[in-house]
Motif scaffolding. Structure first.
Motif, PDB file in Angstrom:
ATOM      1  N   ARG A  25     -13.408  -6.870   5.278  1.00  0.00           N
ATOM      2  CA  ARG A  25     -13.561  -7.172   3.841  1.00  0.00           C
ATOM      3  C   ARG A  25     -12.743  -8.405   3.458  1.00  0.00           C
ATOM      4  N   MET A  82       0.848  -1.190   0.000  1.00  0.00           N
ATOM      5  CA  MET A  82       0.000   0.000   0.000  1.00  0.00           C
ATOM      6  C   MET A  82       0.878   1.233   0.000  1.00  0.00           C
ATOM      7  N   PHE A 121      -9.248   4.795   3.402  1.00  0.00           N
ATOM      8  CA  PHE A 121      -9.330   6.178   3.882  1.00  0.00           C
ATOM      9  C   PHE A 121      -8.310   6.436   4.989  1.00  0.00           C
ATOM     10  N   PRO A 165      -6.211   5.067  10.078  1.00  0.00           N
ATOM     11  CA  PRO A 165      -7.153   5.050  11.203  1.00  0.00           C
ATOM     12  C   PRO A 165      -7.612   3.627  11.512  1.00  0.00           C
ATOM     13  N   THR A 198      -6.115  -8.985  -1.936  1.00  0.00           N
ATOM     14  CA  THR A 198      -5.067  -8.061  -2.367  1.00  0.00           C
ATOM     15  C   THR A 198      -3.909  -8.190  -1.366  1.00  0.00           C
ATOM     16  N   PRO A 199      -2.703  -7.801  -1.775  1.00  0.00           N
ATOM     17  CA  PRO A 199      -1.571  -7.942  -0.843  1.00  0.00           C
ATOM     18  C   PRO A 199      -1.824  -7.260   0.504  1.00  0.00           C
ATOM     19  N   ALA A 200      -2.380  -6.039   0.481  1.00  0.00           N
ATOM     20  CA  ALA A 200      -2.580  -5.324   1.755  1.00  0.00           C
ATOM     21  C   ALA A 200      -3.609  -6.033   2.640  1.00  0.00           C
ATOM     22  N   SER A 201      -4.644  -6.613   2.026  1.00  0.00           N
ATOM     23  CA  SER A 201      -5.646  -7.339   2.811  1.00  0.00           C
ATOM     24  C   SER A 201      -5.037  -8.598   3.401  1.00  0.00           C
ATOM     25  N   GLN A 211     -12.142  -2.146   8.614  1.00  0.00           N
ATOM     26  CA  GLN A 211     -12.869  -2.443   7.375  1.00  0.00           C
ATOM     27  C   GLN A 211     -12.021  -3.311   6.440  1.00  0.00           C
ATOM     28  N   ARG A 212     -10.733  -3.006   6.395  1.00  0.00           N
ATOM     29  CA  ARG A 212      -9.852  -3.775   5.510  1.00  0.00           C
ATOM     30  C   ARG A 212      -9.870  -5.250   5.941  1.00  0.00           C
ATOM     31  N   GLU A 272      -3.551   0.409  -3.101  1.00  0.00           N
ATOM     32  CA  GLU A 272      -2.650  -0.634  -3.617  1.00  0.00           C
ATOM     33  C   GLU A 272      -1.724  -0.089  -4.702  1.00  0.00           C
ATOM     34  N   ALA A 308     -10.557   2.542  12.168  1.00  0.00           N
ATOM     35  CA  ALA A 308     -11.781   2.183  11.439  1.00  0.00           C
ATOM     36  C   ALA A 308     -11.456   1.681  10.033  1.00  0.00           C
ATOM     37  N   THR A 309     -10.480   2.319   9.389  1.00  0.00           N
ATOM     38  CA  THR A 309     -10.069   1.894   8.044  1.00  0.00           C
ATOM     39  C   THR A 309      -9.500   0.484   8.086  1.00  0.00           C
ATOM     40  N   GLU A 358     -13.608   4.587   3.626  1.00  0.00           N
ATOM     41  CA  GLU A 358     -13.383   3.928   4.908  1.00  0.00           C
ATOM     42  C   GLU A 358     -13.829   2.469   4.797  1.00  0.00           C
ATOM     43  N   GLY A 359     -14.971   2.282   4.094  1.00  0.00           N
ATOM     44  CA  GLY A 359     -15.497   0.932   3.894  1.00  0.00           C
ATOM     45  C   GLY A 359     -14.573   0.044   3.087  1.00  0.00           C
ATOM     46  N   THR A 360     -13.832   0.625   2.151  1.00  0.00           N
ATOM     47  CA  THR A 360     -12.912  -0.200   1.349  1.00  0.00           C
ATOM     48  C   THR A 360     -11.544  -0.306   2.015  1.00  0.00           C
ATOM     49  N   GLY A 361     -11.389   0.326   3.172  1.00  0.00           N
ATOM     50  CA  GLY A 361     -10.106   0.252   3.873  1.00  0.00           C
ATOM     51  C   GLY A 361      -9.035   1.118   3.232  1.00  0.00           C
TER      52      GLY A 361
END
Lengths: 135, 381
Positions: free
Chosen positions: B144, A1, A50, B134, B107-110, B140-141, A94, B136-137, A45-48
């Protein structure tokens, strides 16, 4: 990232396509714009992806050191400053392509007539930590 | 209470819950809840069987959550309807968890975030701080990522190579926040190496140990980056180097070379030199040739060109560099270094300054700017 700054300018960027000053919009158009920005941040934020968003007051003061034991010198605000930052959003994504895609979506925020502003946003990569493995 | 000992139990406890019929996402949540409770109550009354305690508490948390979920949605508890997989599976739970968290659909980060939480037992907050986003981010990651792998069977066979890429990413991220990601990556790779005899797992572990050994020498007291040639080798951790070399030699003896073993071999040759001048650059170039053959990675080619510059002289290095795409990251920095070695400080200073402007990190930019400044000062005097 990698983190990117999506930078919004009051001045200094090329003119938007839908270039009508905000004070000329209808109150409903303003509300729709604000809602779009909120929804956009919530979706990221929902997609991670933000990190942060902030807006800046257009008026600032220049300050500099003026020597030992003296108060700092202040100057400005300068009405003629060419480049003026309005605010930013920081995203953690990404790829560079994803950063461009999101900037494009943010630039589609509605303005006058409910139509996208097509505002120019500046995409700047953050300097990261150096990698551990170097050779 | 030793937090890392507690975290070592996490994958096995998740595995027990999954084998009892919990789905992975719910099992993982339940174990996180149990960890929070362990941190709260263990200091006053540590259990005699920590794993058994965690299983009991996590299972209770899972049942509570499942019941709440059922009454909320009027749905059957899956636990009671799905068959429990039979015992005697060939692959152990911890290994399965590594595969699941590095599943190719992520994805790599997930995959990194999910691995750190479900295999590493870190909290979402710790992972968020380490990656400077954050909480919260990061939450969510992770959720997901769990949704993405929700359809994957826990006992689906996996590819070790995908796991290694994830662990390498964690290691290479370096250090920020209160969690030492490099140390965590080593812990997770060590744990994986204990579960599988794969040569590349050993290769990656060796690579990590050998690089980690040099960490105390990599930055100066003022935070500046110290290049390998200028590092105080007395600061290198000889215990980690010895372990890395042992792990690498055992892997190489099995004669199934891979990119991590090749990279570790290069790191071992650097570690082996008492001074920078004693470095065996000829052998290092040979290992880069292997690495290029194995990966065809442009970064490996760039590093090879620098090594050729040391082995056969800067002209040879510049010739090797000329064959590569100038747009490669750190290409200009490599060219600056080779011109400096070639006795051309004017070109070197110009290229260092140019490289500084496109440096991907602040310490690198500072280092390159300092190199340019040093040469310019010499040229003025």
């Amino acid at each position: 990232m990698a983190k990117y700054l999506l930078l919004k300018h009051y001045r200094g960027a090329p003119a938007s396509v839908n270039d009508v000053p905000m004070e000329q919009w209808t109150p409903e158009e303003l509300s729709a714009h604000v809602q779009y920005m909120r929804d956009f941040a919530a979706r990221l934020e929902g997609t991670g992806e933000f990190v942060d968003t902030q807006a800046l007051s257009p008026e600032g003061t220049f300050v500099r050191y003026d020597g030992e034991g003296r108060p700092p010198v202040t100057d400005g605000p300068f009405a003629e400053t060419k480049d003026l930052i309005a605010g930013w959003m920081v995203i953690d994504v990404e790829t560079y392509e994803r950063a461009l895609e999101l900037a494009g979506e943010l630039s589609a925020a509605p303005g006058a007539g409910g139509k996208p502003i097509h505002e120019w946003l500046e995409v700047r990569p953050f300097l990261a930590e150096p990698p551990t493995v170097t050779e | 209470m030793n937090e890392s000992l507690l975290r070592e139990l996490v994958p096995a406890v998740i595995g027990v819950l999954v084998r009892r019929g919990a789905d992975f996402a719910a099992a993982e949540d339940a174990v996180q809840d149990a960890l929070v409770e362990a941190v709260r109550v263990w200091p006053e009354g540590p259990p005699r069987d920590p794993k058994g305690w965690l299983v009991t508490v996590a299972w209770r948390k899972f049942l509570d959550a499942a019941r709440a979920d059922t009454s909320r949605r009027h749905r059957e508890v899956r636990v009671e309807t799905e068959p429990v997989p039979g015992p005697g599976e060939a692959v152990d739970d911890t290994l399965r968890l590594y595969f699941l968290c590095a599943h190719p659909s992520l994805t790599p980060a997930s995959a990194v975030a999910l691995t750190l939480r479900a295999v590493g037992g870190l909290t979402t907050r710790q992972i968020a701080r380490a990656y400077l986003v954050p909480e919260a981010t990061m939450a969510q990651r992770i959720s997901r990522a769990k949704r993405t792998v929700s359809g994957v069977r826990f006992n689906e066979p996996g590819d070790v190579a995908t796991v290694l890429r994830v662990l390498y990413l964690v290691f290479n991220e370096g250090y920020s926040g209160d969690v030492d990601l490099a140390a965590e990556a080593i812990r997770l790779t060590r744990q994986l190496a204990a579960k599988t005899k794969h040569e590349e797992v050993a290769g990656l572990l060796a690579l990590m140990l050998l690089h980690h050994a040099r960490r105390p020498a990599r930055t100066g007291p003022d935070g500046r980056l110290v290049p390998l040639a200028e590092q105080d080798r007395g600061l290198w951790n000889t215990r980690l180097i010895a372990e890395g070399v042992d792990v690498l030699q055992a892997a190489l003896a099995r004669d199934r070379l891979g990119e991590f073993q090749a990279q570790a071999a290069i790191a071992a040759l650097h570690a082996d030199a008492r001074t920078a001048e004693e470095t065996d650059w000829v052998q290092i170039v040979e290992w880069y040739d292997e690495l290029v053959r194995l990966t065809d990675n442009p970064v490996a080619r760039l590093n090879r060109a620098v090594a050729v510059g040391e082995a056969d002289g800067p002209r040879a290095g510049l010739a090797a560099l000329a064959e590569l795409d100038p747009a490669l990251p750190r290409h200009t920095a490599a060219a600056a270094y080779l011109h400096q070695r070639d006795g051309d400080p004017v070109t070197a200073a110009r290229l260092y300054a140019e490289a500084a402007r496109s440096a991907p990190s602040l310490p690198e930019r500072d280092h390159l700017t300092r190199q340019a400044a040093r040469l310019n000062a010499q040229l003025r005097s």
